[in-house]
Design an enzyme around this catalytic site. Sequence first.
Site, PDB file in Angstrom:
ATOM      1  N   HIS A  99       0.982  -1.238  -0.059  1.00 57.76           N
ATOM      2  CA  HIS A  99      -0.018  -0.093  -0.130  1.00 57.76           C
ATOM      3  C   HIS A  99       0.767   1.312   0.003  1.00 57.76           C
ATOM      4  O   HIS A  99       0.596   2.190  -0.817  1.00 57.76           O
ATOM      5  CB  HIS A  99      -1.164  -0.088   1.257  1.00 57.76           C
ATOM      6  CG  HIS A  99      -1.966   1.300   1.354  1.00 57.76           C
ATOM      7  ND1 HIS A  99      -3.357   1.051   1.176  1.00 57.76           N
ATOM      8  CD2 HIS A  99      -1.740   2.731   1.661  1.00 57.76           C
ATOM      9  CE1 HIS A  99      -3.756   2.427   1.336  1.00 57.76           C
ATOM     10  NE2 HIS A  99      -2.826   3.234   1.760  1.00 57.76           N
ATOM     11  N   GLU A 100       1.862   1.138   0.857  1.00 58.16           N
ATOM     12  CA  GLU A 100       2.888   2.346   0.831  1.00 58.16           C
ATOM     13  C   GLU A 100       3.760   2.454  -0.237  1.00 58.16           C
ATOM     14  O   GLU A 100       3.787   3.701  -0.777  1.00 58.16           O
ATOM     15  CB  GLU A 100       3.704   2.245   2.304  1.00 58.16           C
ATOM     16  CG  GLU A 100       2.964   2.263   3.515  1.00 58.16           C
ATOM     17  CD  GLU A 100       1.883   3.290   3.572  1.00 58.16           C
ATOM     18  OE1 GLU A 100       0.819   2.983   4.016  1.00 58.16           O
ATOM     19  OE2 GLU A 100       2.090   4.485   3.101  1.00 58.16           O
TER      20      GLU A 100
END
EC number: 3.5.1.88
Length: 184
Positions: A154-155
């Site tokens: 996600h990051e």
Amino acid sequence: MILMKDIIREGNPTLRATAKKVSFPLSQEDRDLGKKMMKYLEVSQDEKLAEKYHLRAGVGLAAPQIDVSKRVAAVLVPDNDGSIVFKDVLYNPRILRESVKRAALNEGEGCLSVDRNVAGLVIRTDRITLEYYDVNGERHEIKLENYPAIVVQHEIDHLNGTLFYDHIDKESPFKLPENTIIIE
Ligand SMILES: O=C(O)C[C@@H](Cc1ccccc1)[C@H](O)SCc1ccccc1
Ligand code: NI
């Protein structure tokens, strides 16, 4: 200290840009950047402090989310018993290898930069080999799976201008593709 007002939201072009690599040795500015992003995560995961500073809890924060288009992300993944599964500031993170097996969180995903619920399975890789450099310029190559792997993906998506709902099948958001496990 980073507050919610410092976190940019959908529509800000920085969220869709490809962030730039940082160079080593890190400048003081880039050291401080990582430090304050990790501080946000620590404070946001402390119920009392999060309430005091009106922070949304986060297990990850990427520099583009505070309008800094650099390849830096802080990750603080707690276990259910409050111990820490994975904690570090990732400089120039890169996914070296991905499993064939896919995974998605049962409850879908949210994002500190997205002020709305977008329902659906966010299909990601279940196991990854991650390369990154820490604040001292040390290279790390680690294997992550399940929830920590989801958080890191996600990051890293944020560093590439991708948002979680880009991975949701618009036609059938809850369809479970072959070879994909659900993570509770
Ligand atoms: O917006 C961000 O990057 C932080 C997200 C990261 C994230 C969301 C969903 C799945 C994996 C990573 C926030 O942590 S969203 C809020 C949150 C807080 C605690 C646990 C899960 C999600
Ligand atoms: Ni996000």
